[in-house]
Design a protein around this motif. Structure first.
Motif, mmCIF file in Angstrom:
data_model
loop_
_atom_site.group_PDB
_atom_site.id
_atom_site.type_symbol
_atom_site.label_atom_id
_atom_site.label_comp_id
_atom_site.label_asym_id
_atom_site.label_seq_id
_atom_site.Cartn_x
_atom_site.Cartn_y
_atom_site.Cartn_z
ATOM 1 N N HIS A 75 -18.844 -3.315 21.354
ATOM 2 C CA HIS A 75 -18.506 -4.748 21.502
ATOM 3 C C HIS A 75 -19.740 -5.576 21.145
ATOM 4 O O HIS A 75 -20.716 -5.602 21.896
ATOM 5 N N HIS A 77 -21.066 -9.341 18.805
ATOM 6 C CA HIS A 77 -20.739 -10.543 18.029
ATOM 7 C C HIS A 77 -21.860 -10.684 17.002
ATOM 8 O O HIS A 77 -22.908 -11.263 17.322
ATOM 9 N N HIS A 230 -11.825 -10.464 25.503
ATOM 10 C CA HIS A 230 -12.640 -10.481 26.716
ATOM 11 C C HIS A 230 -11.732 -10.584 27.936
ATOM 12 O O HIS A 230 -10.678 -11.216 27.868
ATOM 13 N N HIS A 269 -16.141 -6.478 29.063
ATOM 14 C CA HIS A 269 -16.655 -6.846 30.394
ATOM 15 C C HIS A 269 -15.754 -6.309 31.504
ATOM 16 O O HIS A 269 -16.148 -5.375 32.184
ATOM 17 N N ASP A 320 -23.004 -6.222 23.458
ATOM 18 C CA ASP A 320 -22.505 -7.606 23.464
ATOM 19 C C ASP A 320 -23.528 -8.569 22.863
ATOM 20 O O ASP A 320 -23.688 -9.693 23.349
HETATM 21 ZN ZN ZN Z 1 -18.210 -10.535 23.724
#
Ligand code: ZN
Ligand code: GUN
Length: 431
Positions: A75, A77, A230, A269, A320
């Motif tokens: 995960h 970005h 998420h 998460h 993340d």
């Molecule tokens: Zn994220």
């Protein structure tokens, strides 16, 4: 005769899940070897035996370096690369202050291409060989990452981030355009070389029910795709979801009611879950992606790994980036260990390394291709130096066994500990 490369060193991989089988799930050979041919691993075993069996292979001897499967970051970005480590905000303020302004810049394809290349350079230098990334709402941000990954022969999963409310001008699509753009990108990229498309609604606060439904319908059309989003990261976020979706039983239900709950769903998460949510996630075999550096950095909370594993959840591990504070899966394992301590369970180094390789690969449904060292697997490999800094070296020197030698690198290591990264049988990074 195709070219063969033989990597020699301490090989370390897994035959089973150490959460179920204990540290014996790991297979370690202090003088092991991995034979690579045509982008795949074709043999593993004793280094000397492999040398004799394949005398024509080009040998790369890493000495006592640890040869492991490359790290799988489940995960990230990538568009947040340039705003990693931004100070002082919690989730919603952090999104509005740092993230959304930066993501707006990805309407420029040249900027997207530049950050994609920078991100893949950085992750390769940290030993990461597979990643599952959110992009921005701009289709060109997806093209940029896939184009760069394809040129490198790298396995990447990614998708256009969809948002049709509660995001600034220039960063909103619509239910229809999210569906259309996602479908076009999926058709263009899914299954091309080592690339896979993931349907990507950012999270319930930035999607209308209509957009979640449209993406749920798209997932039903392409059920072999992953879907990433998420879930229950911060308590204020959960309260906001309740006000936006008054009819929903809980946060997970905002996805479930719109066709966005399934075994190929990746829920980032997933810290503050209700009993019904935990039961449903386990029942469908969805994946919870633990993002420990992010959860401490943004102040989200403590993911209870032991409890989630005990109730049968499938769990992966991720940086993340850039809510997470580091590109390193070593640092991410360290943070998972620390959160384990705070929730009452000391995770074994075997469990940490498994989460960062085979475990995350399993959440991506790619455990038959990546995440372990075995014949037939893709040759995605990280080589770890167990004495990469004086501080780590002096501790590792005292080690009585492999795990004690590896743990200081997990706790104190970073990109300096990565001697080499191989992607699809090609050397992608070397210190
Ligand atoms: Zn994220
Ligand atoms: N929730 C929705 N978007 C994001 C994001 O970009 N990062 C994190 N950590 N949480 C999110």
């Amino acid at each position: 005769m195709p070219e063969q490369t033989l990597l020699l060193g301490q090989t370390l991989t897994f035959d089973a899940d150490p959460f179920a089988a204990g540290p014996a799930a790991a297979r370690h050979d202090g003088h092991g070897g991995v034979l690579i041919e045509g982008g795949h691993i074709t043999a593993t075993g004793s280094g000397n035996d492999l040398r004799r069996a394949y005398p024509g292979a080009q040998v790369v001897d890493y000495g006592d370096g640890v040869i492991t499967a490359g790290f799988v970051d489940a995960h990230v970005h990538y568009p947040q690369t340039a705003i990693i480590a931004s100070w002082g905000k919690r989730l919603i303020d952090w999104l509005n202050t740092y993230t959304f302004p930066e993501e707006t810049r990805f309407n420029d394809p040249a900027y997207a291409a530049r950050i994609a290349a920078r991100y893949l350079d950085l992750t390769a230098s940290h030993g990461t060989t597979t990643l599952c990334s959110y992009c921005t709402i701009h289709p060109a941000s997806v093209d940029a990452l896939f184009t760069e990954a394809r040129a490198r022969g790298q396995r990447v999963i990614a998708g256009k981030t969809c948002m049709d409310r509660n995001a600034p001008d220039g960063l909103r699509d619509s239910a229809q355009s999210a569906y259309d753009d996602s479908k076009a990108l999926l058709e263009k990229w899914h299954g091309v070389d080592r690339l896979s498309y993931a349907i990507t609604p950012r999270f319930s606060p930035t999607s209308t029910p209509g957009q979640l439904s449209a993406l749920g319908a798209l997932w039903a059309e392409y059920p072999d795709c992953l879907m990433q989003t998420h879930l229950s990261e911060q308590t204020d976020e959960i309260a906001w979801v309740k006000s936006l979706y008054p009819e929903a039983r809980d946060y997970l239900d905002t996805y479930e009611a719109h066709g966005l709950l399934g075994a190929r769903g990746l829920y980032g998460h997933a810290i503050h879950l209700e009993p019904r949510e935990r039961a449903r996630l386990a029942e469908v075999g969805a994946a919870l992606i633990h993002c420990p550096t992010s959860n401490t950095f943004i102040g989200s909370g403590l993911f209870d790994m032991a409890a989630r594993v005990a109730e049968g959840q499938r769990v992966g591990l991720a940086t993340d980036t850039g809510g997470g504070s580091n590109f390193s899966m070593l640092r991410t394992m360290a943070a998972a260990y620390e959160i384990g301590q705070l929730t009452g369970t000391a995770l074994h180094p075997a469990q940490l390394l498994w989460l960062a390789t085979a475990g995350s690969a399993a959440t991506l449904h790619m455990q038959d291709r990546i995440g372990t060292l075995a014949p037939g697997m893709e040759a995605d490999i990280a080589v770890i130096d167990l004495a990469s800094t004086p501080a780590i070296a002096q501790r590792a020197e005292r080690a009585g066994d492999l795990w004690e030698a590896l743990f200081p690198t997990i706790m104190m290591g970073d990109d300096r500990a990565i001697r080499a990264t191989w992607v699809g049988g090609t050397l992608a990074h070397q210190r």
